[in-house]
Design an enzyme around this catalytic site. Structure first.
Site, PDB file in Angstrom:
ATOM      1  N   SER A 193       0.873  -1.177   0.000  1.00 44.50           N
ATOM      2  CA  SER A 193       0.000   0.000   0.000  1.00 44.50           C
ATOM      3  C   SER A 193       0.911   1.229   0.000  1.00 44.50           C
ATOM      4  O   SER A 193       1.156   1.837   1.029  1.00 44.50           O
ATOM      5  CB  SER A 193      -0.893  -0.011   1.245  1.00 44.50           C
ATOM      6  N   HIS A 210      -3.189  -6.028   2.425  1.00 41.00           N
ATOM      7  CA  HIS A 210      -2.247  -7.028   2.947  1.00 41.00           C
ATOM      8  C   HIS A 210      -2.917  -8.379   3.176  1.00 41.00           C
ATOM      9  O   HIS A 210      -2.353  -9.261   3.804  1.00 41.00           O
ATOM     10  CB  HIS A 210      -1.648  -6.546   4.271  1.00 41.00           C
ATOM     11  N   GLU A 265      -4.608  -2.785   9.128  1.00 42.78           N
ATOM     12  CA  GLU A 265      -3.805  -3.342  10.218  1.00 42.78           C
ATOM     13  C   GLU A 265      -4.436  -3.071  11.580  1.00 42.78           C
ATOM     14  O   GLU A 265      -4.692  -1.928  11.939  1.00 42.78           O
ATOM     15  CB  GLU A 265      -2.395  -2.732  10.208  1.00 42.78           C
ATOM     16  N   GLU A 278       2.123  -9.393   6.846  1.00 38.53           N
ATOM     17  CA  GLU A 278       2.975  -8.993   7.972  1.00 38.53           C
ATOM     18  C   GLU A 278       2.845  -9.922   9.168  1.00 38.53           C
ATOM     19  O   GLU A 278       3.240  -9.583  10.278  1.00 38.53           O
ATOM     20  CB  GLU A 278       2.640  -7.557   8.386  1.00 38.53           C
ATOM     21  N   ASP A 329      -3.826   0.819  11.572  1.00 42.18           N
ATOM     22  CA  ASP A 329      -3.434   1.500  10.339  1.00 42.18           C
ATOM     23  C   ASP A 329      -4.595   1.312   9.368  1.00 42.18           C
ATOM     24  O   ASP A 329      -4.835   0.199   8.888  1.00 42.18           O
ATOM     25  CB  ASP A 329      -2.150   0.913   9.745  1.00 42.18           C
ATOM     26  N   GLU A 349      -3.232   5.318  12.208  1.00 44.42           N
ATOM     27  CA  GLU A 349      -2.418   5.733  11.061  1.00 44.42           C
ATOM     28  C   GLU A 349      -3.288   5.854   9.813  1.00 44.42           C
ATOM     29  O   GLU A 349      -4.207   5.057   9.612  1.00 44.42           O
ATOM     30  CB  GLU A 349      -1.339   4.651  10.868  1.00 44.42           C
ATOM     31  N   ASP A 391       1.322   8.283   7.140  1.00 45.64           N
ATOM     32  CA  ASP A 391       2.271   7.395   6.448  1.00 45.64           C
ATOM     33  C   ASP A 391       2.245   7.762   4.962  1.00 45.64           C
ATOM     34  O   ASP A 391       3.109   8.504   4.474  1.00 45.64           O
ATOM     35  CB  ASP A 391       1.877   5.938   6.705  1.00 45.64           C
ATOM     36  N   LYS A 434       9.825   5.573   6.971  1.00 48.00           N
ATOM     37  CA  LYS A 434      10.244   4.419   6.168  1.00 48.00           C
ATOM     38  C   LYS A 434      11.345   4.890   5.233  1.00 48.00           C
ATOM     39  O   LYS A 434      11.063   5.620   4.259  1.00 48.00           O
ATOM     40  CB  LYS A 434       9.077   3.897   5.332  1.00 48.00           C
ATOM     41  N   HIS A 469       8.805  -0.822   9.377  1.00 51.44           N
ATOM     42  CA  HIS A 469       9.048  -1.820   8.329  1.00 51.44           C
ATOM     43  C   HIS A 469       8.138  -1.543   7.122  1.00 51.44           C
ATOM     44  O   HIS A 469       7.318  -0.618   7.152  1.00 51.44           O
ATOM     45  CB  HIS A 469       8.781  -3.227   8.874  1.00 51.44           C
ATOM     46  N   LYS A 493       7.355   0.222  14.323  1.00 50.68           N
ATOM     47  CA  LYS A 493       6.297  -0.621  13.761  1.00 50.68           C
ATOM     48  C   LYS A 493       6.973  -1.712  12.956  1.00 50.68           C
ATOM     49  O   LYS A 493       7.570  -1.428  11.912  1.00 50.68           O
ATOM     50  CB  LYS A 493       5.413   0.246  12.876  1.00 50.68           C
TER      51      LYS A 493
HETATM   52  O1  2PG Z   1       1.030   0.801   5.259  1.00 53.93           O
HETATM   53  C1  2PG Z   1       1.988   0.506   5.971  1.00 53.93           C
HETATM   54  O2  2PG Z   1       2.209   1.143   6.980  1.00 53.93           O
HETATM   55  C2  2PG Z   1       2.966  -0.554   5.580  1.00 53.93           C
HETATM   56  C3  2PG Z   1       3.645  -1.299   6.643  1.00 53.93           C
HETATM   57  O3  2PG Z   1       2.816  -1.792   7.632  1.00 53.93           O
HETATM   58  O4  2PG Z   1       2.535  -1.308   4.526  1.00 53.93           O
HETATM   59  P1  2PG Z   1       3.261  -1.154   3.096  1.00 53.93           P
HETATM   60  O5  2PG Z   1       4.685  -1.507   3.305  1.00 53.93           O
HETATM   61  O6  2PG Z   1       2.510  -2.118   2.226  1.00 53.93           O
HETATM   62  O7  2PG Z   1       3.110   0.266   2.674  1.00 53.93           O
HETATM   63 MG    MG Z   2       0.656   2.610   6.723  1.00 56.78          MG
END
Ligand code: 2PG
Ligand code: MG
Length: 414
Positions: free
Chosen positions: A42, A147, A157, A200, A236, A281, A308, A333, A361, A384
């Site tokens: 995502s 996911h 999440e 995850e 999330d 999130e 994010d 990230k 992560h 996270k």
């Molecule tokens: O959305 C998120 O925060 C992440 C990690 O949990 O997912 P992705 O790496 O798929 O963006």
């Molecule tokens: Mg996220």
């Protein structure tokens, strides 16, 4: 002299989804650093591009030599200059020529090689001798959305934070206890549950969002009572994945409900109030700074509202968020922005403005544990990184080792 780069090697390795990614070795006169890049599912639309056209194979066959010839002879300690050189080699704003995953893996491997050249762990090389705070693990318990499969909840999440844990070991094991408890609780709601997990390591139940929220809260309460520590639910929502721009609505397919922005604000606020959420999130689409700001003004005093996809670890975008009071936390990230020095610049801006940086992560990971060191070195009070699964425990177990190494360890402060 100790940290002068002698060689750079790039190889193709597997990530946790079975996709190829890059691993980089940097060899200095007196050290060695290795780092691998993760991948998102995502992803935010303003993230740098992960891989160039042609993918990892092109990086190994063509780009490795170009990077090696630029970096050999440079000092690995000079991370910021090396990151600039990588940007120059790429020549695009979004790193599409050589890939943000290439640059971030090189950048992190360079830092690790520099630290190793002076026999130092990375967290100490980055944070100095006085760092002693460990991040609370934000653990992933149930997966939905991008996911997971079609019948899973829409919310991506369902997470927990053991906010009452007194040390890393207690925190990590509290999360794994919640994970176990949830397996039992899911079985009471979903008699066909197979024990399947998402990207995850969280369970993928075939239940509604409401049912998932209920058992998440129940697990926090029951396990919290058993262990005698407070454990708080978190989410999330990855709402960019739910947002339908044509309809101007968030689509909750599992529940058969569509919500406009006003409904979404009410919905999320209600969840935060009902379940005493610690952290939420991406409750809105990545372009909706205003929706974020409205929610933050309503609940920001009691809940972390984290961006994010909204911020994509980008300092300039975070500056806009700060101006608008859009959030009080930011996901960090490194591969969203493409280098360690730019990641640090974003963390610094966040901290200067009381925005909580949450080192994170990606859903596609490797066993690389660099983010554990970044969380400690950058003084991030939360990380996270999942709760179980090889590529997730690589980071958690590294944090347990770091806790053991620190002379005066304590859990981070919000
Ligand atoms: O959305 C998120 O925060 C992440 C990690 O949990 O997912 P992705 O790496 O798929 O963006
Ligand atoms: Mg996220």
């Amino acid at each position: 002299m100790d940290s002068i780069i002698e060689d750079v090697q790039v190889r193709k390795i597997l990530d946790s989804r079975g996709n190829p990614t890059v691993e980089v070795d940097v060899i200095t006169w007196n050290g060695f650093g290795r780092a691998a890049a993760p991948s998102g599912a995502s992803t935010g639309s303003r993230e740098v591009v992960s891989f160039p056209e042609g993918g990892v194979d092109v990086i190994v066959s063509e780009i490795e030599d170009i990077i090696a010839s630029e970096l050999i002879g440079m000092d690995a300690e000079d991370i910021a200059t090396i990151d600039e050189v990588l940007r120059e080699v790429d020549g695009t704003d979004n790193l599409s020529a050589i890939g943000g995953n290439t640059t971030v893996a090189v950048s992190m491997a360079v830092a690790k090689a520099a630290a190793a050249s002076y026999n130092m762990p990375l967290y100490k090389f980055l944070g100095g001798n006085l760092v002693n705070e460990l991040p609370f693990p934000l653990g992933n318990m149930m997966n939905g959305g991008a996911h997971a499969g079609v019948n899973a909840p829409d919310i991506q999440e369902f997470l927990v934070v053991p906010v009452g844990a007194k040390n890393m070991v207690e925190a990590v094991f509290a999360n794994s206890s919640i994970h176990k408890k949830l397996k039992e609780l899911i079985q009471t709601k979903d008699s066909n549950f197979t024990g399947g997990k998402g990207d995850e390591g969280g369970w993928v139940p075939n239940i509604t969002n409401d049912a998932a929220l209920e058992i998440q809260a129940q697990a926090c309460e029951e396990v919290g009572d058993e262990l005698g520590i407070e454990i708080r639910p978190s989410l999330d929502m990855a709402a960019s994945e739910l947002w339908n721009a044509d309809e101007q609505k968030y689509i909750y397919a599992q529940d058969g409900i569509k919500r406009d922005t006003g409904d979404q604000i009410d919905f999320v606020k209600d969840i935060i109030d009902t379940y005493n959420m610690f952290y939420v999130e991406d409750p809105f689409d990545e372009s909706d700074f205003d929706g974020f700001a409205q929610l933050t003004s309503k609940v920001g005093d009691k809940c972390l509202i984290c961006g994010d996809d909204l911020f994509v670890t980008n300092k300039e975008i975070l500056a806009k968020g700060i101006e608008m009071n859009a959030a009080n936390a930011i996901i960090i990230k490194p591969n969203q922005i493409g280098s360690l020095s730019e990641t640090y610049a974003t963390v610094k801006l966040a901290k200067e403005n009381d925005i909580v940086p949450v080192v994170s992560h990606r859903s596609g990971e490797t066993t690389d544990a660099t983010i554990a060191h970044l969380a400690v070195g950058f003084g991030s009070p939360m990380i996270k990184t999942g709760a179980i699964g090889g590529e997730r425990i690589a980071k958690l177990n590294e944090l347990i080792r770091i806790e053991e190494e620190l002379p005066n360890p304590k859990m981070g402060e919000f």
